[in-house]
Motif scaffolding. Structure first.
Motif, PDB file in Angstrom:
ATOM      1  N   VAL A  49      25.555  10.511  11.472  1.00 44.07           N
ATOM      2  CA  VAL A  49      24.444   9.803  10.826  1.00 44.07           C
ATOM      3  C   VAL A  49      24.618  10.019   9.328  1.00 44.07           C
ATOM      4  CG1 VAL A  49      21.958   9.795  10.408  1.00 44.07           C
ATOM      5  CG2 VAL A  49      22.833  10.004  12.751  1.00 44.07           C
ATOM      6  N   LEU A  50      24.821   8.933   8.608  1.00 43.61           N
ATOM      7  CA  LEU A  50      25.052   9.015   7.166  1.00 43.61           C
ATOM      8  C   LEU A  50      23.739   9.249   6.414  1.00 43.61           C
ATOM      9  CD1 LEU A  50      26.859   8.514   4.602  1.00 43.61           C
ATOM     10  CD2 LEU A  50      26.232   6.079   4.856  1.00 43.61           C
ATOM     11  N   PRO A  80      19.249  13.072   0.024  1.00 41.99           N
ATOM     12  CA  PRO A  80      18.483  13.899   0.976  1.00 41.99           C
ATOM     13  C   PRO A  80      16.998  13.534   1.009  1.00 41.99           C
ATOM     14  CG  PRO A  80      19.063  15.158  -0.990  1.00 41.99           C
ATOM     15  CD  PRO A  80      19.777  13.843  -1.101  1.00 41.99           C
ATOM     16  N   PRO A  81      16.429  13.363   2.192  1.00 39.17           N
ATOM     17  CA  PRO A  81      14.985  13.152   2.289  1.00 39.17           C
ATOM     18  C   PRO A  81      14.246  14.387   1.779  1.00 39.17           C
ATOM     19  CG  PRO A  81      16.066  12.753   4.411  1.00 39.17           C
ATOM     20  CD  PRO A  81      17.073  13.386   3.514  1.00 39.17           C
ATOM     21  N   ALA A  82      13.036  14.193   1.290  1.00 36.69           N
ATOM     22  CA  ALA A  82      12.261  15.305   0.734  1.00 36.69           C
ATOM     23  C   ALA A  82      12.078  16.428   1.754  1.00 36.69           C
ATOM     24  CB  ALA A  82      10.900  14.801   0.254  1.00 36.69           C
ATOM     25  N   LEU A 105      20.358   7.692   7.902  1.00 35.22           N
ATOM     26  CA  LEU A 105      19.010   8.264   7.734  1.00 35.22           C
ATOM     27  C   LEU A 105      18.655   8.157   6.253  1.00 35.22           C
ATOM     28  CD1 LEU A 105      16.465   9.912   8.473  1.00 35.22           C
ATOM     29  CD2 LEU A 105      17.836  11.999   8.146  1.00 35.22           C
ATOM     30  N   THR A 106      17.514   7.560   5.964  1.00 37.03           N
ATOM     31  CA  THR A 106      17.109   7.457   4.568  1.00 37.03           C
ATOM     32  C   THR A 106      15.619   7.761   4.435  1.00 37.03           C
ATOM     33  OG1 THR A 106      17.266   6.072   2.584  1.00 37.03           O
ATOM     34  CG2 THR A 106      16.566   4.977   4.605  1.00 37.03           C
ATOM     35  N   SER A 107      15.182   7.777   3.189  1.00 35.08           N
ATOM     36  CA  SER A 107      13.756   7.992   2.913  1.00 35.08           C
ATOM     37  C   SER A 107      13.341   6.996   1.844  1.00 35.08           C
ATOM     38  CB  SER A 107      13.521   9.420   2.426  1.00 35.08           C
ATOM     39  OG  SER A 107      14.133   9.592   1.169  1.00 35.08           O
ATOM     40  N   ALA A 108      12.076   7.007   1.467  1.00 36.95           N
ATOM     41  CA  ALA A 108      11.578   6.013   0.515  1.00 36.95           C
ATOM     42  C   ALA A 108      12.337   6.061  -0.812  1.00 36.95           C
ATOM     43  CB  ALA A 108      10.095   6.242   0.269  1.00 36.95           C
ATOM     44  N   SER A 109      12.860   7.235  -1.154  1.00 42.81           N
ATOM     45  CA  SER A 109      13.547   7.336  -2.444  1.00 42.81           C
ATOM     46  C   SER A 109      15.041   7.032  -2.340  1.00 42.81           C
ATOM     47  CB  SER A 109      13.336   8.734  -3.028  1.00 42.81           C
ATOM     48  OG  SER A 109      13.916   9.686  -2.173  1.00 42.81           O
ATOM     49  N   GLY A 110      15.519   6.674  -1.160  1.00 45.50           N
ATOM     50  CA  GLY A 110      16.945   6.388  -0.979  1.00 45.50           C
ATOM     51  C   GLY A 110      17.183   4.940  -0.606  1.00 45.50           C
ATOM     52  N   SER A 111      17.616   4.147  -1.577  1.00 42.74           N
ATOM     53  CA  SER A 111      17.842   2.715  -1.310  1.00 42.74           C
ATOM     54  C   SER A 111      19.003   2.508  -0.351  1.00 42.74           C
ATOM     55  CB  SER A 111      18.164   1.983  -2.625  1.00 42.74           C
ATOM     56  OG  SER A 111      17.050   2.036  -3.464  1.00 42.74           O
ATOM     57  N   VAL A 112      18.840   1.555   0.526  1.00 41.19           N
ATOM     58  CA  VAL A 112      19.953   1.104   1.367  1.00 41.19           C
ATOM     59  C   VAL A 112      20.178  -0.358   0.997  1.00 41.19           C
ATOM     60  CG1 VAL A 112      20.814   0.792   3.709  1.00 41.19           C
ATOM     61  CG2 VAL A 112      19.316   2.730   3.186  1.00 41.19           C
ATOM     62  N   THR A 113      21.150  -0.564   0.113  1.00 44.71           N
ATOM     63  CA  THR A 113      21.364  -1.901  -0.463  1.00 44.71           C
ATOM     64  C   THR A 113      22.306  -2.730   0.406  1.00 44.71           C
ATOM     65  OG1 THR A 113      23.277  -1.176  -1.715  1.00 44.71           O
ATOM     66  CG2 THR A 113      21.120  -0.908  -2.778  1.00 44.71           C
ATOM     67  N   VAL A 132      17.432   4.408   9.969  1.00 36.46           N
ATOM     68  CA  VAL A 132      16.147   5.069  10.242  1.00 36.46           C
ATOM     69  C   VAL A 132      15.625   5.612   8.922  1.00 36.46           C
ATOM     70  CG1 VAL A 132      14.962   6.969  11.420  1.00 36.46           C
ATOM     71  CG2 VAL A 132      16.779   5.697  12.597  1.00 36.46           C
ATOM     72  N   THR A 133      14.397   5.267   8.612  1.00 35.33           N
ATOM     73  CA  THR A 133      13.791   5.798   7.392  1.00 35.33           C
ATOM     74  C   THR A 133      12.624   6.718   7.747  1.00 35.33           C
ATOM     75  OG1 THR A 133      12.705   5.242   5.299  1.00 35.33           O
ATOM     76  CG2 THR A 133      12.370   3.696   7.125  1.00 35.33           C
TER      77      THR A 133
END
Lengths: 345, 345
Positions: free
Chosen positions: B19-20, B24-26, B68-76, B90-91
């Motif tokens: 899982v890339l 890092p999520p908070a 795996l991302t979070s609100a502060s990690g853009s997936v463009t 997955v966010t």
């Protein structure tokens, strides 16, 4: 405020009937003596006289038909007996435990209170304190205002969710009922302790407050301060509430054994507390001042601009009705005591 | 926490699918990298690599099936195009505006989010902030803790009642709806602005946010941060809200024109604000730090111990379902964008 300012310029109206005040209500210190002014009566201020109270009362015994008091001004049987023409006691409080109601009932003296004016504000405050203790609103605000967010990063965890919590209400009177209604919307499970089970409510009843505390995540104190409820919340109840438990008091200070509460909070034997009232107001135990798990307010849970204006109308309206031989606005039925409503002014 | 500690001792399991993680999520900074650990997949951490991102992605292009991302990690779209086997993003957030959902839809990549895990906590916080601003919970707490009650007497008046207030909700998604339910119990009148009128709710709809503000005592921002909502709350809305108006933002900072808000608060052109989010987090405008009519929290409105544990289960559960060819737990329907749910992590 406009009303008070306007009336200050009026000349003394010595032909108006007297309303005796033994001790100034707190509203006087904020709004001035004219907050409850009316063109239909005038105040007779025992607290401004150099005479001892009994002598003052004897001097004015024939002219006093009514008393204005507040939660901090006792109206004792001794006082009542010195006033043969007393027919009405109006208190600015919702609670009436500072008035000797047995003597009033015996003499046929009517008592009028603040009714349920303060119930919704008290309930709002109780929920506000509970949210603050669980979600650390004040502490988080302090963290941001001290610039710690940018310098120290994310706020330390530990916020607890409100939904699903078992909340126990001690005293399901008008305030407690309003608290329950609000917390239902937050998906809390409500239970309560009261003098007796209330058939009309859907909440779980515990006849014993220790048993209530064992089964709750949070206790909200909404009962009246009486001999029976003095130190009702002591070591046993706090231990039953346990280390994840939270206690909120918007009723009266003496209902909780404050020394025990302070020890429990210091030792983290309970999770936290939201306190609007204290045993020796305005003194607050110094140990509480530095604790992050304690949120406090200065006995103003009941007190909004709107509710005080409502109080002014109610107090003045009761006296005006009395002196016009009209029915009182908020008579207290003296046959149904004690009342489980605590907030006061 | 027990789960995280336990998993830290496990050896690397290099045969597990990757899982890339781009950024890092908070949660990692609080719980450690193992917060979302599972025996069914392992993380590939782009942010720990010295390689430029594009080169890192090219190196691992064949092995990445999930992000795996979070609100502060853009997936463009650019990132997505470099990953031919990507099938899932997955966010940890409820909002998904940091993910190029058009590209995901085009490629048939599934997106899973935090669902409505944070909705009730966000709603609780919104009500907590509103109560605090109107009833001055934090300010009163400060007053007591500084010892001013005993030295300076009664707390200055100015608390406003919550009952009867007209509350306008901007964005009646899952959070806004939860806020409305709670405030109904406080006897507030609810109105809202949203992309379209919702036939199933009893609240008054205003298609224009200025018109909503004119008719409200308090505005609660619950909408998503999108190009359309950027600086939606500016000078015009704040002026419409007026000097007795209160604004609460638990959504995203950029929805409010922060400079205008600061000026309005300093000049008391609005009554107060409760802010969980800011335009340049964790930086907060210094002008706000000293204002008593502002209550702030460090973007943790959504964040309780319980909801983070729920998040952990949901994130891990989505990946485990994916790698087991089971249905996702919280898929986001990409045909129904944008979503009006704002809270994030």
């Amino acid at each position: 405020m406009a009303v008070a300012a306007e009336n200050q310029s009026q000349p003394p109206q010595n032909d108006l009937p007297y309303v005796l005040i033994l001790k100034p209500p707190a509203a006087f210190s904020i709004f001035g003596d004219h907050f409850f002014h009316s063109p239909k009566f005038q105040f007779l201020k025992a607290f401004e006289s150099p005479l001892p109270l009994s002598q003052f009362l004897l001097t004015h015994a024939q002219s006093v038909q009514a008393i204005l008091t507040s939660a901090s001004g006792s109206v004792t049987a001794d006082t009542i007996r010195l006033l043969p023409h007393l027919d009405l006691v109006v208190t600015t409080s919702q609670g009436i435990n500072h008035i000797d109601c047995s003597e009033c009932r015996r003499r046929g003296i009517a008592v009028a209170g603040a009714g349920t004016i303060f119930s919704t504000d008290c309930a709002d405050s109780a929920v506000g304190l509970l949210l603050d203790v669980l979600r650390k609103v004040s502490a988080a605000n302090r963290y941001v205002k001290q610039g710690l967010w940018s310098s120290q990063g994310n706020y330390p965890l530990g916020n607890k969710v409100l939904g699903g919590k078992q909340v126990g209400i001690v005293g399901l009177g008008s305030i407690g009922t309003e608290v329950a209604k609000r917390l239902e919307a937050f998906r809390c499970s409500i239970s309560y302790n009261s003098r007796s089970k209330k058939p009309s409510v859907p909440y779980t009843f515990y006849p014993n407050v220790v048993e209530l505390a064992v089964n709750c995540d949070a206790l909200i104190i909404c009962c009246a301060s009486t001999d029976e409820t003095h130190h009702l919340i002591g070591k046993e109840v706090l231990s039953a509430l346990g280390k994840d438990g939270v206690i909120i008091n918007i009723a009266r200070g003496p209902i909780i054994d404050e020394k025990e509460l302070v020890q429990c909070l210091i030792k983290r034997e309970i999770r936290g507390a939201g306190l609007d009232v204290f045993e020796h107001e305005p003194d607050v135990p110094v140990e509480l001042l530095a604790l992050d798990n304690v949120v406090m307010s200065p006995h103003n849970a009941f007190c909004t601009t709107e509710s005080l204006e409502e109080l002014r109308k109610t107090v003045v309206g009761n006296f005006e009705a009395f002196f016009s031989n009209e029915p009182l606005l908020t008579p207290v039925p003296l046959d149904d005591l004690p009342h489980l409503s605590a907030c006061s002014w």
